[in-house]
Design a protein around this motif. Sequence first.
Motif, PDB file in Angstrom:
ATOM      1  N   ALA A   1      46.627  49.161  66.810  1.00 40.89           N
ATOM      2  CA  ALA A   1      45.477  49.915  66.307  1.00 40.89           C
ATOM      3  C   ALA A   1      45.448  49.900  64.785  1.00 40.89           C
ATOM      4  CB  ALA A   1      45.529  51.341  66.825  1.00 40.89           C
ATOM      5  N   ALA A   2      46.591  50.156  64.152  1.00 40.17           N
ATOM      6  CA  ALA A   2      46.651  50.188  62.690  1.00 40.17           C
ATOM      7  C   ALA A   2      46.342  48.820  62.102  1.00 40.17           C
ATOM      8  CB  ALA A   2      48.026  50.675  62.231  1.00 40.17           C
ATOM      9  N   ARG A   3      46.825  47.772  62.737  1.00 35.83           N
ATOM     10  CA  ARG A   3      46.565  46.414  62.253  1.00 35.83           C
ATOM     11  C   ARG A   3      45.096  46.029  62.401  1.00 35.83           C
ATOM     12  NH1 ARG A   3      51.798  42.843  63.816  1.00 35.83           N
ATOM     13  NH2 ARG A   3      50.206  41.407  64.548  1.00 35.83           N
ATOM     14  N   GLY A   4      44.366  46.738  63.251  1.00 31.82           N
ATOM     15  CA  GLY A   4      42.966  46.422  63.470  1.00 31.82           C
ATOM     16  C   GLY A   4      41.988  47.305  62.725  1.00 31.82           C
ATOM     17  N   LEU A   5      42.481  48.203  61.859  1.00 28.83           N
ATOM     18  CA  LEU A   5      41.582  49.104  61.149  1.00 28.83           C
ATOM     19  C   LEU A   5      40.666  48.352  60.202  1.00 28.83           C
ATOM     20  CD1 LEU A   5      44.082  52.002  60.321  1.00 28.83           C
ATOM     21  CD2 LEU A   5      42.160  52.099  61.932  1.00 28.83           C
ATOM     22  N   PRO A   6      39.414  48.767  60.081  1.00 28.28           N
ATOM     23  CA  PRO A   6      38.470  48.069  59.189  1.00 28.28           C
ATOM     24  C   PRO A   6      38.762  48.342  57.723  1.00 28.28           C
ATOM     25  CG  PRO A   6      37.434  50.007  60.151  1.00 28.28           C
ATOM     26  CD  PRO A   6      38.777  49.869  60.820  1.00 28.28           C
ATOM     27  N   ASP A   7      38.125  47.574  56.863  1.00 23.67           N
ATOM     28  CA  ASP A   7      38.432  47.617  55.440  1.00 23.67           C
ATOM     29  C   ASP A   7      38.046  48.923  54.760  1.00 23.67           C
ATOM     30  OD1 ASP A   7      39.477  45.090  55.618  1.00 23.67           O
ATOM     31  OD2 ASP A   7      37.719  44.078  54.779  1.00 23.67           O
ATOM     32  N   ASP A   8      37.135  49.705  55.331  1.00 21.86           N
ATOM     33  CA  ASP A   8      36.744  50.948  54.664  1.00 21.86           C
ATOM     34  C   ASP A   8      37.761  52.063  54.840  1.00 21.86           C
ATOM     35  OD1 ASP A   8      35.699  50.900  57.420  1.00 21.86           O
ATOM     36  OD2 ASP A   8      34.883  52.874  56.957  1.00 21.86           O
ATOM     37  N   VAL A   9      38.692  51.913  55.775  1.00 29.02           N
ATOM     38  CA  VAL A   9      39.770  52.886  55.931  1.00 29.02           C
ATOM     39  C   VAL A   9      40.730  52.733  54.744  1.00 29.02           C
ATOM     40  CG1 VAL A   9      41.744  53.519  57.392  1.00 29.02           C
ATOM     41  CG2 VAL A   9      39.550  52.922  58.433  1.00 29.02           C
ATOM     42  N   PRO A  10      41.275  53.823  54.209  1.00 29.39           N
ATOM     43  CA  PRO A  10      42.145  53.727  53.030  1.00 29.39           C
ATOM     44  C   PRO A  10      43.225  52.654  53.160  1.00 29.39           C
ATOM     45  CG  PRO A  10      41.707  56.019  53.494  1.00 29.39           C
ATOM     46  CD  PRO A  10      41.090  55.231  54.622  1.00 29.39           C
ATOM     47  N   ALA A  11      43.447  51.957  52.068  1.00 28.76           N
ATOM     48  CA  ALA A  11      44.343  50.801  52.080  1.00 28.76           C
ATOM     49  C   ALA A  11      45.771  51.161  52.469  1.00 28.76           C
ATOM     50  CB  ALA A  11      44.325  50.128  50.706  1.00 28.76           C
ATOM     51  N   PHE A  12      46.230  52.389  52.148  1.00 27.18           N
ATOM     52  CA  PHE A  12      47.618  52.722  52.460  1.00 27.18           C
ATOM     53  C   PHE A  12      47.873  52.731  53.967  1.00 27.18           C
ATOM     54  CE2 PHE A  12      45.973  56.989  53.149  1.00 27.18           C
ATOM     55  CZ  PHE A  12      46.829  57.534  54.100  1.00 27.18           C
ATOM     56  N   LEU A  13      46.812  52.876  54.771  1.00 27.97           N
ATOM     57  CA  LEU A  13      46.961  52.868  56.224  1.00 27.97           C
ATOM     58  C   LEU A  13      46.913  51.458  56.798  1.00 27.97           C
ATOM     59  CD1 LEU A  13      44.901  55.794  57.814  1.00 27.97           C
ATOM     60  CD2 LEU A  13      47.340  55.344  58.027  1.00 27.97           C
ATOM     61  N   ARG A  14      46.548  50.487  55.972  1.00 28.56           N
ATOM     62  CA  ARG A  14      46.341  49.123  56.485  1.00 28.56           C
ATOM     63  C   ARG A  14      47.434  48.165  56.042  1.00 28.56           C
ATOM     64  NH1 ARG A  14      42.376  47.120  54.065  1.00 28.56           N
ATOM     65  NH2 ARG A  14      41.637  48.815  52.720  1.00 28.56           N
ATOM     66  N   THR A  15      48.600  48.705  55.751  1.00 29.73           N
ATOM     67  CA  THR A  15      49.727  47.865  55.360  1.00 29.73           C
ATOM     68  C   THR A  15      50.643  47.636  56.563  1.00 29.73           C
ATOM     69  OG1 THR A  15      51.142  49.726  54.768  1.00 29.73           O
ATOM     70  CG2 THR A  15      49.653  48.897  53.055  1.00 29.73           C
ATOM     71  N   PRO A  16      51.434  46.580  56.531  1.00 36.14           N
ATOM     72  CA  PRO A  16      52.413  46.387  57.611  1.00 36.14           C
ATOM     73  C   PRO A  16      53.365  47.564  57.754  1.00 36.14           C
ATOM     74  CG  PRO A  16      52.146  44.354  56.361  1.00 36.14           C
ATOM     75  CD  PRO A  16      51.390  45.416  55.618  1.00 36.14           C
ATOM     76  N   ALA A  17      53.750  48.165  56.628  1.00 34.05           N
ATOM     77  CA  ALA A  17      54.663  49.305  56.686  1.00 34.05           C
ATOM     78  C   ALA A  17      54.009  50.493  57.393  1.00 34.05           C
ATOM     79  CB  ALA A  17      55.098  49.704  55.279  1.00 34.05           C
ATOM     80  N   ALA A  18      52.726  50.744  57.114  1.00 35.53           N
ATOM     81  CA  ALA A  18      52.029  51.850  57.758  1.00 35.53           C
ATOM     82  C   ALA A  18      51.883  51.603  59.254  1.00 35.53           C
ATOM     83  CB  ALA A  18      50.656  52.057  57.118  1.00 35.53           C
ATOM     84  N   ALA A  19      51.572  50.365  59.633  1.00 34.83           N
ATOM     85  CA  ALA A  19      51.445  50.037  61.051  1.00 34.83           C
ATOM     86  C   ALA A  19      52.760  50.283  61.780  1.00 34.83           C
ATOM     87  CB  ALA A  19      51.000  48.580  61.217  1.00 34.83           C
ATOM     88  N   ALA A  20      53.859  49.870  61.152  1.00 39.43           N
ATOM     89  CA  ALA A  20      55.167  50.089  61.761  1.00 39.43           C
ATOM     90  C   ALA A  20      55.477  51.578  61.865  1.00 39.43           C
ATOM     91  CB  ALA A  20      56.247  49.376  60.946  1.00 39.43           C
ATOM     92  N   GLU A  21      55.104  52.344  60.832  1.00 43.36           N
ATOM     93  CA  GLU A  21      55.373  53.785  60.839  1.00 43.36           C
ATOM     94  C   GLU A  21      54.575  54.483  61.943  1.00 43.36           C
ATOM     95  OE1 GLU A  21      57.259  57.186  58.722  1.00 43.36           O
ATOM     96  OE2 GLU A  21      57.658  55.063  59.074  1.00 43.36           O
ATOM     97  N   ILE A  22      53.310  54.147  62.069  1.00 42.57           N
ATOM     98  CA  ILE A  22      52.490  54.752  63.124  1.00 42.57           C
ATOM     99  C   ILE A  22      53.048  54.381  64.491  1.00 42.57           C
ATOM    100  CG2 ILE A  22      50.199  54.728  64.194  1.00 42.57           C
ATOM    101  CD1 ILE A  22      49.042  54.473  61.355  1.00 42.57           C
ATOM    102  N   GLY A  23      53.505  53.137  64.620  1.00 46.00           N
ATOM    103  CA  GLY A  23      54.108  52.727  65.885  1.00 46.00           C
ATOM    104  C   GLY A  23      55.329  53.552  66.240  1.00 46.00           C
ATOM    105  N   GLU A  24      56.172  53.817  65.244  1.00 47.25           N
ATOM    106  CA  GLU A  24      57.353  54.642  65.503  1.00 47.25           C
ATOM    107  C   GLU A  24      56.969  56.094  65.795  1.00 47.25           C
ATOM    108  OE1 GLU A  24      60.542  53.748  65.914  1.00 47.25           O
ATOM    109  OE2 GLU A  24      59.749  51.710  65.783  1.00 47.25           O
ATOM    110  N   LEU A  25      56.044  56.620  65.026  1.00 46.48           N
ATOM    111  CA  LEU A  25      55.643  58.011  65.206  1.00 46.48           C
ATOM    112  C   LEU A  25      54.844  58.220  66.483  1.00 46.48           C
ATOM    113  CD1 LEU A  25      54.782  58.825  61.493  1.00 46.48           C
ATOM    114  CD2 LEU A  25      56.647  59.812  62.837  1.00 46.48           C
ATOM    115  N   ALA A  26      54.317  57.149  67.059  1.00 42.96           N
ATOM    116  CA  ALA A  26      53.609  57.258  68.333  1.00 42.96           C
ATOM    117  C   ALA A  26      54.536  57.694  69.461  1.00 42.96           C
ATOM    118  CB  ALA A  26      52.950  55.920  68.682  1.00 42.96           C
ATOM    119  N   ARG A  27      55.814  57.570  69.259  1.00 40.96           N
ATOM    120  CA  ARG A  27      56.807  57.997  70.254  1.00 40.96           C
ATOM    121  C   ARG A  27      57.152  59.484  70.127  1.00 40.96           C
ATOM    122  NH1 ARG A  27      61.386  55.707  68.185  1.00 40.96           N
ATOM    123  NH2 ARG A  27      62.495  56.136  70.113  1.00 40.96           N
TER     124      ARG A  27
END
Length: 345
Positions: free
Chosen positions: A38-64
Amino acid sequence: MKRLILAAVAACAMVAVAAPVSVEAWGNTGHRLIGMAAARGLPDDVPAFLRTPAAAAEIGELAREPDRWKGAGQPHDRERDTAHFVDMDDNGHIMSAAGPSIDALPNLKSEYDAALIAAGLDVNDAGYLPYAMLDGWQQLVRDFAYWRVLTAQAGREVDPAKRAWYLQDLQRREALILRDAGVLAHYVGDGSQPHHTTIHYNGWDRNTPNPDAFTTSRQTHGNFEGAFTGRVARMETIEAGMTAFDPNADIKPRIAAYLRTTLGQVRPFYELEKSGAFVVDSADAAAPGGRFVNARLSAGASELRDLITLAWRGSASVSIGWPAVKVAEVEAGTADPWLAMYGED
């Protein structure tokens, strides 16, 4: 209560005969992949800090995380454990025909509980996943609203002390956004797992007709979403299966439609299970069982991507703080948010 006791019994039985198998929705693998995709698929208008590989990994971990909260004791567990599911009958009514329809849920969870009690149904057996999803989405709207104000004001504030505070609070808010996106990811992920939307949550319900002789095994749920999913889930397949962005921002009926769609996959699951599609020892991502898992994970990732995006876009039109200030006015530079943000007491 019945659902949770049976899940615990099934878990104990599995430990006795095989390697431990997770009984939480999608286990660790599925929840991680939904959050990351989901994080990797966010559109460009969403804040850039959420569209980084690190953010995607963090959301994936926090999803647990909501699964990791379990075991704290009462009332913590009772209030939170039932957030992970909503048990619907085959027609989309909670628990039975006497329960409220998923398409006409009350606005408040307290009203939902009252409706269940009035129908003679057990609140703890029913679950309240739709409200957990809605609450998580609304929290993210608030997070984004504060982020907008902090970002706008930090860029124009001339008082060094105030600007420093805005920047520090912005860091805190970004950490909260990642955390709250992860929590929302968990419940959206739960909502894509058919067993979390049905009275047939761990084998076909033994108190209902079963003319197709579907399994009634109490190991059905855990074997599917744990060991089997862990073997067949593939990020590239999940991402390839994600649907186009759906801009429908009427969130409550949208969530109901999402859960009803998942409910529609309960019978296909049991048909596949009957055919042997979910045998762990022969797990194959390209076989029917593997395709089913990845399609469900794609559905969860698509819905999560959309809800995060809609939370971001919706945050532009709300007010925050006290005394309340409109986000749009702060972003336009026509309102000073200091008192609303820092407080005057």
